[in-house]
Design a protein around this motif. Structure first.
Motif, mmCIF file in Angstrom:
data_model
loop_
_atom_site.group_PDB
_atom_site.id
_atom_site.type_symbol
_atom_site.label_atom_id
_atom_site.label_comp_id
_atom_site.label_asym_id
_atom_site.label_seq_id
_atom_site.Cartn_x
_atom_site.Cartn_y
_atom_site.Cartn_z
ATOM 1 N N VAL A 149 -30.132 45.637 -29.980
ATOM 2 C CA VAL A 149 -30.297 47.030 -29.331
ATOM 3 C C VAL A 149 -29.171 48.027 -30.073
ATOM 4 O O VAL A 149 -27.888 47.687 -29.790
ATOM 5 C CB VAL A 149 -30.110 46.983 -28.017
ATOM 6 C CG1 VAL A 149 -30.543 48.598 -27.360
ATOM 7 C CG2 VAL A 149 -31.099 46.091 -27.345
ATOM 8 N N ASN A 151 -27.458 51.863 -29.758
ATOM 9 C CA ASN A 151 -27.475 53.166 -29.141
ATOM 10 C C ASN A 151 -26.947 54.062 -30.213
ATOM 11 O O ASN A 151 -25.911 54.055 -30.889
ATOM 12 C CB ASN A 151 -26.539 52.964 -28.199
ATOM 13 C CG ASN A 151 -27.182 51.895 -27.030
ATOM 14 O OD1 ASN A 151 -28.229 51.976 -26.781
ATOM 15 N ND2 ASN A 151 -26.153 51.184 -26.325
ATOM 16 N N ASP A 153 -25.619 57.958 -30.209
ATOM 17 C CA ASP A 153 -25.307 59.275 -29.207
ATOM 18 C C ASP A 153 -23.973 59.865 -29.920
ATOM 19 O O ASP A 153 -23.559 59.573 -30.622
ATOM 20 C CB ASP A 153 -24.618 58.385 -27.911
ATOM 21 C CG ASP A 153 -24.745 59.547 -26.753
ATOM 22 O OD1 ASP A 153 -25.330 60.556 -26.849
ATOM 23 O OD2 ASP A 153 -24.040 59.053 -25.655
ATOM 24 N N ALA A 185 -25.243 47.423 -28.988
ATOM 25 C CA ALA A 185 -25.204 47.184 -27.353
ATOM 26 C C ALA A 185 -24.825 45.601 -27.004
ATOM 27 O O ALA A 185 -24.450 45.568 -26.052
ATOM 28 C CB ALA A 185 -26.466 47.606 -26.638
ATOM 29 N N ARG A 230 -32.201 53.022 -29.227
ATOM 30 C CA ARG A 230 -32.204 53.838 -27.940
ATOM 31 C C ARG A 230 -31.412 54.965 -28.110
ATOM 32 O O ARG A 230 -30.063 55.247 -28.563
ATOM 33 C CB ARG A 230 -31.328 53.059 -26.723
ATOM 34 C CG ARG A 230 -32.039 51.813 -26.238
ATOM 35 C CD ARG A 230 -31.642 51.173 -25.018
ATOM 36 N NE ARG A 230 -30.142 50.795 -25.178
ATOM 37 C CZ ARG A 230 -29.733 50.184 -24.156
ATOM 38 N NH1 ARG A 230 -30.443 49.474 -23.075
ATOM 39 N NH2 ARG A 230 -28.289 49.964 -24.164
ATOM 40 N N VAL A 231 -31.869 56.241 -27.893
ATOM 41 C CA VAL A 231 -31.216 57.662 -28.084
ATOM 42 C C VAL A 231 -31.671 58.527 -26.879
ATOM 43 O O VAL A 231 -32.884 58.451 -26.304
ATOM 44 C CB VAL A 231 -31.793 57.998 -29.499
ATOM 45 C CG1 VAL A 231 -33.205 58.358 -29.273
ATOM 46 C CG2 VAL A 231 -30.907 59.214 -29.812
ATOM 47 N N ASP A 232 -30.666 59.325 -26.624
ATOM 48 C CA ASP A 232 -31.012 60.350 -25.422
ATOM 49 C C ASP A 232 -31.871 61.517 -25.994
ATOM 50 O O ASP A 232 -32.406 61.541 -26.891
ATOM 51 C CB ASP A 232 -29.711 60.822 -24.674
ATOM 52 C CG ASP A 232 -28.806 61.549 -25.865
ATOM 53 O OD1 ASP A 232 -29.356 61.979 -26.994
ATOM 54 O OD2 ASP A 232 -27.672 61.790 -25.545
#
Length: 265
Positions: A149, A151, A153, A185, A230-232
């Motif tokens: 995973v 991330n 950001d 992660a 995963r990204v905001d």
């Protein structure tokens, strides 16, 4: 001049009150860098110097990283390593640190990235050999075995003076830096970091694609079969989603070709 002389092989634990050092946890961090080969790998790709008193550039880069763990926010804070003078000897000067960083051009940074990836592959292999195996994540009660995973950001870092890369106004109306990073992660490692001025966009697609590419290059090939990004909201753009889809399709086709070639052989 190399400041490494087998110090990590002479460490011992004793009950007396002599030979103590402050912030002893960072001694283990430096030991980890030396024992995994990171310090040596950085030394091999960093610019070499001539003449007496020349510091090993790999050791300096690792020392800077250790000082950041201790809370360093500027090059002069390299003096935080004075707590370990009994282990490492005196730390490099801030001017030596500055010259080291100034000597890292684009070609050298590329070599450093490759050296980091090589060492990371070895470390991940060691993690997989632990009794608990590689640290897979558990999401919503489900263990994601086999999935790495990543991330993505960005964060705003306030600048209190007019420094290179600081800019206004940010999307939050401040005077800041705006780096964009990628972290694994599973292992909580920083894989890639793009330093940007404060007025860099929060959802700049080109920056996300660049950082993602550099992060994937740090993931050992064996672990790239299943990757979750995963990204905001900053990454919620059609262009980034299309890029991810193209990468997924390209990898799937490549995997098919590899299986065919393996079968033929």
């Amino acid at each position: 001049m190399s400041k490494r002389s087998g110090w990590d092989e002479r460490l011992s634990v004793a009950a007396g009150g002599k030979g103590l050092v402050g912030h002893a946890g960072t001694v283990l961090l430096r030991r980890c860098a030396d024992r995994t080969g990171l310090t040596r790998a950085l030394s091999a790709v960093a610019p070499k110097g001539k003449g007496p008193g020349w510091w090993d550039r790999g050791a300096i880069l690792v020392s800077v990283a250790v000082s950041i763990v201790l809370g360093a926010t500027s090059m002069s804070d390299i003096n935080l390593l004075a707590h370990q003078v009994g282990v490492f000897g005196g730390p490099p000067s801030d001017s030596t640190v500055r010259r080291t960083l100034d000597g890292l051009d684009a070609a050298t940074l590329t070599r450093i990235a490759k050296a980091r990836a090589k060492v990371r592959r070895r470390v991940w292999d060691l993690l997989a050999k632990r009794p608990g195996g590689f640290p897979w994540l558990c999401v919503a009660g489900k263990l994601l075995t086999g999935w790495v995973v990543i991330n993505l950001d960005a964060t705003l870092i306030t600048a209190h003076s007019d420094m290179q890369g600081a800019a206004a106004a940010t999307f939050k109306k401040g005077f800041d830096f705006h780096p964009l990073g990628a972290w694994c992660a599973n292992t909580m490692e920083s894989l890639a970091m793009l330093l940007r001025p404060g007025n860099a966009g929060s959802n700049t697609v080109a920056d996300h694609i660049r950082v993602l590419g550099e992060a994937l290059a740090q993931v050992p090939l064996h672990y790239r079969h299943k990757i979750l990004i995963r990204v905001d909201g900053a990454g919620a753009t059609h262009e980034l989603l299309e890029h991810l889809q193209q990468m997924n399709t390209a990898w799937a086709h490549g995997a098919v070709h590899r299986r065919v070639d393996d079968h033929r052989h």
